[in-house]
Design an enzyme around this catalytic site. Structure first.
Site, mmCIF file in Angstrom:
data_model
loop_
_atom_site.group_PDB
_atom_site.id
_atom_site.type_symbol
_atom_site.label_atom_id
_atom_site.label_comp_id
_atom_site.label_asym_id
_atom_site.label_seq_id
_atom_site.Cartn_x
_atom_site.Cartn_y
_atom_site.Cartn_z
ATOM 1 C CG HIS A 79 -2.043 -0.996 1.077
ATOM 2 N ND1 HIS A 79 -2.988 -1.193 2.048
ATOM 3 C CD2 HIS A 79 -2.367 -1.854 0.071
ATOM 4 C CE1 HIS A 79 -3.848 -2.117 1.648
ATOM 5 N NE2 HIS A 79 -3.480 -2.539 0.455
ATOM 6 C CD GLU A 81 -2.002 3.767 3.343
ATOM 7 O OE1 GLU A 81 -3.202 3.935 3.623
ATOM 8 O OE2 GLU A 81 -1.628 2.992 2.441
ATOM 9 C CB CYS A 106 -6.320 -1.347 5.234
ATOM 10 S SG CYS A 106 -4.556 -1.780 5.150
ATOM 11 C CB CYS A 109 -1.851 0.997 6.169
ATOM 12 S SG CYS A 109 -1.369 0.268 4.583
#
Length: 165
Positions: A79, A81, A106, A109
């Protein structure tokens, strides 16, 4: 004497603009997410977008959202992040930093964000708000004292001219 411009963009719009520009690097056909980490001095210390780990072919691994788990993108994708944190130019400055993200993070993360000490989440979209992994993320952020706010940008569009005069 000339006066300064008054139509410059705010810090929030600037950093979210960097996150959104980063999202355009993603090769994911369905979801492009960007992230921009900013320290307390308003300096960018990390950027990232969603994609596969370095060295893993984005031509070979699947981009599908549905099907057998191993035939979808989910076990492979990093992701935005995660990429912004691992790409950070100064790891100690992550403590107390803010992260600007296209999409609310999510649970996985969220764990990483909390562990490195980021204290503020600024996000654009919250389209998965009721899904369990996002409810879990909010729960952890609240417990860890991480503030979350949805940005309502002053500007809906920022245009870049890449042509040199």
């Amino acid at each position: 004497m000339q006066k300064k411009r008054t139509d410059y963009i705010s810090w929030d719009d600037y950093f979210m603009g960097v996150a959104q520009l980063s999202a355009h690097r993603s090769k994911d056909p369905s979801t492009q997410v960007g992230a921009c980490i900013v320290n307390s001095k308003k300096r960018i210390i990390g950027i990232g977008y969603n994609g596969f780990p370095a060295g893993c072919s984005d031509d070979t691994l699947p981009w599908d959202r549905e099907g057998d788990y191993l035939d979808t993108k989910y076990p492979y994708v990093c992701h935005a992040e995660m990429n912004a944190i691992t790409n950070s130019s100064n790891k100690p400055e992550l403590d107390g930093a803010s992260i600007y993200i296209s999409l609310f993070p999510c649970n996985d993360c969220a764990k990483l964000i909390i562990q490195v000490g980021i204290k503020e989440i600024v996000f654009l979209s919250d389209k998965y708000n009721g899904d369990d992994i996002f409810v879990a993320a909010r729960r952890m952020f609240e417990m860890a004292g991480v503030s979350c706010r949805q940005l309502n940008p002053a500007r809906k569009h920022i245009s870049l001219d890449l042509e040199v005069d």
